[in-house]
Design an enzyme around this catalytic site. Structure first.
Site, short mmCIF file in Angstrom:
data_model
loop_
_atom_site.label_atom_id
_atom_site.label_comp_id
_atom_site.label_asym_id
_atom_site.label_seq_id
_atom_site.Cartn_x
_atom_site.Cartn_y
_atom_site.Cartn_z
CG HIS A 1 -4.06 0.59 4.54
ND1 HIS A 1 -3.23 -0.19 3.97
CD2 HIS A 1 -5.41 0.52 4.34
CE1 HIS A 1 -4.56 -0.29 2.34
NE2 HIS A 1 -5.18 0.75 2.63
CB CYS B 1 -0.95 -0.26 0.94
SG CYS B 1 -0.29 -0.31 2.48
#
Lengths: 365, 513
Positions: B467, B174
């Site tokens: 994230h 990510c």
């Protein structure tokens, strides 16, 4: 209207206004004419109608703004089964597993470097038996054995699981990989040459290790006494061969030999003769668990580690500080060595003192 | 002969026609300098009625000016059988036989060249540095054919999804996805790649710029399924070894590494000018992202200043709440002191962080610098300011702290504006700041240092695991949230309320062509 030079100073306001208005209307007319020419040219050249689209196409690409779907109107999380082809090995891999696969495929993972090391060593020694051993190990490194993606999970049973809990986590640039190729120069073989060792050393080694000499490499097996590769017969034969007929007994049978005139072999001396597997030291962010699992799986390699600062790294700070630092400094190569040493005692190996290998690391740094 | 031309020009295209045509364009149509303009005004009058407007045309075969509106030029054409005339205002060529303006390829070529030359002579070009007059793209004959055979079009309008696409997470990637989203929505970079400006000079197929180009094609393809950036990952790992490895990485680091690799691979694009000179690289990456940071070290004894200028791609800012003390200076606040745990009177702004970044810092007695003026080691103060601002400015908020005692993520909310003025932080503004005054930018018409926000990267989670997501701006004022494969519409409020980890601002001064 005739062209003439006029001076504006002597004119009345109304005349000035009329003049200004004339100039203005001329300008507007010219501008309109320009636009007409543009359109005329576009039509004549054939590109005037080019950017017209049909309603259907327009509808196709409209942005959707509803809960539960993305802007394309698709439901979330339906992309589990995407696959891609690895550019390195041309195998078809699941997309969400691509990164771990690529890591091994390119030889950047922890295990990959060790396996590569062995391959180099075996090709150097042109031995087949060694490579046989490694091939067995390689089979274990399969993509499917990588566990789930859940963060924080520690998988002891799986030797190849990616490291999860570490001290410095959010970024783990593996500086170690810069160090890797150089360290390769300093090792390496996965066995011991008995020719260079004195009898005391041999005896000492043979009390703890299998010691069977490989036909191909002429090196002693460094696995345990119960090494599955070789039989007890072979072990006995080696001891006879190396230490004389009186040394035929294996340590299991409890007979100890008396030596006079020899000093107890210095652990350090042994270490200087032994080769070590440097690769597992190189990646500083190995966690204790993964090191342990490595150790259990591959006891043939004697693991030497440096007693470094135990996980504390300052590369993070260096990176944060420097706005302009683009060069990442090489890692110190230190690793959590304490764990390895503790494990080694379980394996009945001599407790390893700080080995001279530290000097090599110093050179690198 | 082009389809828009006519056969009647053939009578004209004899002898030295090109030179003659050039002269006509230079003298009577495109006037570059003041003198030519005066001459044109004085000499271009209708030979019949003396008017200088009414769409004056010049005959191409002889020296005759006639107005179009009153048909004087038509009469001339009929009488003398001179079939071609040129419009003195816009340079179009009229054929009396076809009774229409015609567009002959050769003649248009000459017209364009002369127009360009005249454009360059004009005064405003010399002062503002605008080189070329903008000319729109025109399709070639072949392209026209193709377009006619394929009438379905994808048009990018305000409510269009083209240009947006999700990215599959390849396993803790990510950090890469969020930076890729930000880069693909950088307007200048997008324009560069969509107009195919990259000419690859790398022998192998491992050019990251080519892959980037391919990425843009994927984003603008109109596909709805998310793209799998596996080749990009492979290339980045091959070229930036320190990033390789399957574990969570830092997005900011990835940005720097990616820009570095792109910059190195861009060698072929700078038209051969000083390709390898780091100070003068004119690749697209340097043109867009590189700025100059000025560092002034002032000796406390002799007040001599030693200045160095370093290039930078991003500005890393410390935050309040870190263990190093923060020094806020919002105008209007009465200088309330903030220690590591206290709360400032208002939310910290990006400008506060920038102010701290550019404040004069007293280097302690343990860090004496050798002064070339005094020839001894003296205490000094150091100050950082912006010497040259990049077109796209990236700000990195240092939320991850790695001091000797602790490692943690600083979650202090920092508000960042949609529009940012960097003038107070420039090297040129240093004087006024040194005097203790903080001047509001007076000249609001000057857009040079004004930036508008177009991308924000956020990190959710902790130091160990988290994230990354990105907010990007598309179509002027629409914001979208990019969470790996999921793209959703976002409001400006969502964007401004988000934590912010890295954000990119685009220079709002548009250089018109």
């Amino acid at each position: 209207m005739k062209m003439e030079d006029m001076s504006l100073s002597g004119l009345e306001n109304t005349k000035l206004e009329a003049l200004a208005h004339d100039v203005y209307s001329d300008l507007v007319e010219d501008a309109c004419l320009g636009l007409c020419f543009e359109v005329h040219r576009a039509v004549k050249q054939g590109y005037f109608f080019l950017d017209e689209t049909d309603q259907e196409s327009m509808k196709d690409f409209e942005i959707v703004d509803q809960p539960g779907v993305d802007i394309f109107g698709q439901v979330y999380n339906q992309w589990k089964n995407k696959e891609c082809v690895c550019p390195n090995c041309s195998r078809s891999i699941a997309a969400s597993r691509f990164a771990p696969h690529l890591e091994k495929c390119l030889g950047m993972g922890r295990n990959s470097s060790r396996i590569a090391n062995r391959r180099i060593a075996s090709s150097n020694n042109t031995s087949k038996s060694e490579s046989d051993q490694e091939d067995n190990d390689d089979i274990n490194d399969n993509d499917w054995s990588y566990g789930s993606e859940k963060k924080g999970e520690l998988m002891h049973s799986n030797p190849n699981s990616p490291r999860r809990s570490k001290s410095l986590k959010h970024k783990n640039g593996e500086l170690s990989s810069n160090v890797n190729p150089e360290l390769y120069k300093y090792n390496y073989s996965s066995g011991i040459s008995y020719e260079t060792l004195g009898p005391e050393e041999l005896r000492s080694i043979l009390t703890t290790q299998c010691g069977v000499v490989s036909e191909h490499t002429k090196k002693m097996c460094t696995r345990s006494q119960r090494c599955p590769q070789h039989t007890d017969e072979q072990r006995r034969a080696v001891r006879v061969f190396l230490l004389g007929p009186s040394a035929s007994a294996l340590p299991d049978s409890d007979t100890m030999l008396e030596n006079d005139g020899y000093d107890a072999p210095d652990g350090q001396l042994i270490m200087s003769r032994l080769q070590w597997d440097g690769s597992s030291d190189i990646s500083p962010s190995d966690s204790a668990s993964s090191k342990a699992s490595e150790f259990f799986m591959k006891p043939s390699t004697l693991t030497l580690t440096t007693t470094g600062s135990g996980g504390e790294r300052d590369k993070g700070q260096e990176r944060e500080r420097g706005d302009r630092d683009r060069v990442v400094s090489g890692g110190s190569g230190s690793s959590s060595s304490q764990n390895a040493l503790a494990l080694s005692s379980r394996k009945k190996r001599p407790k390893l003192p700080v080995p001279p290998a530290l000097s090599i690391y110093d050179d690198l740094n | 002969m082009s389809p828009a031309g006519c056969s009647h020009v053939n009578g004209f295209k004899v002898d030295n026609w090109k030179q003659n045509l050039r002269v006509i364009y230079q003298c009577f149509v495109w006037s570059g300098s003041v003198e030519t303009r005066k001459r044109k005004a004085k000499s271009c009058v209708c030979h019949l009625c003396g008017a200088h407007l009414n769409r004056l045309h010049s005959c191409l075969h002889c020296v005759f000016f006639g107005c179009f509106s009153k048909k004087h030029i038509h009469d001339h054409a009929k009488n003398k059988r001179h079939n071609l005339a040129i419009d003195l205002l816009y340079g179009g060529i009229y054929c009396f036989v076809c009774q229409d303006y015609i567009y002959d390829k050769d003649m248009e070529q000459i017209a364009k060249e002369e127009q360009r030359k005249a454009w360059k002579l004009q005064e405003f070009c010399k002062t503002s540095g605008i080189g070329e007059k903008y000319s729109m793209w025109e399709p070639t004959k072949r392209e026209l054919e193709l377009l006619r055979h394929n009438p379905k079009r994808r048009k990018i309008t305000a409510n269009c999804t083209i240009g947006l696409r999700g990215l599959i997470n390849l396993g803790n990637t990510c950090f890469m996805n969020c930076i890729v989203q930000a880069l693909t929505h950088t307007p200048l970079l997008r324009d560069f790649f969509l107009s195919d400006r990259h000419k690859c000079e790398m022998q192998s197929s491992s050019c990251l710029v080519c892959e980037m180009s391919q990425l843009f094609q994927e984003f603008y393809s109109g596909h709805r399924s998310p793209h799998i950036p596996f080749r990009l990952l492979h290339l980045v790992w091959t070229h930036a070894r320190h990033l390789a490895g399957y574990e969570q990485q830092d997005a900011h680091e990835f940005l720097i590494a990616a820009l570095d690799v792109l910059h190195r691979h861009c060698k072929g694009d700078d038209n051969g000018k000083k390709a390898n000179n780091p100070n003068h690289c004119s690749c697209i990456i340097d043109q867009i992202f590189t700025g100059g940071l000025q560092s002034d070290v002032t000796c406390q004894v002799c007040h001599g200043v030693s200045t160095t200028i370093d290039p930078f791609w991003d500005i890393s800012l410390d935050l309040p709440g870190s263990s190093t003390p923060f020094w806020p200076l919002s105008p209007g606040s009465d200088g309330s002191v903030v220690n590591g745990d206290g709360h400032p009177s208002g939310a910290t702004t990006l400008t506060d962080c920038l102010r701290r970044f550019t404040r004069p810092e007293h280097l302690g007695s343990s860090a004496k610098i050798k002064c070339s003026g005094c020839h001894s080691y003296q205490e000094s103060t150091k100050q950082l300011t912006m010497k040259r601002l990049p077109i796209v400015a990236c700000f990195h908020l240092k939320r991850f702290e790695h001091s000797a005692k602790l490692r943690r993520k600083i979650t202090t909310y920092v508000s960042f504006p949609l529009e940012l003025d960097m003038t107070p932080f420039m090297a040129s503004s240093k004087e006024s700041r040194m005097n203790g005054q903080y001047q509001q930018p007076v000249d609001s018409l000057n857009n040079e240092n004004k930036y508008s926000l177009f991308a924000v990267v956020n990190h959710q989670g902790t130091l160990e695991s988290g994230h990354y997501t990105t907010f990007i701006r598309q179509h002027k004022d629409q914001w979208f949230k990019c969470d790996d494969a999921i793209i959703t519409k976002a409001s400006i409020k969502d964007v401004l309320d988000s934590e912010g980890f890295t954000d990119a601002h685009n220079d709002s001064q548009t250089r018109t062509q």
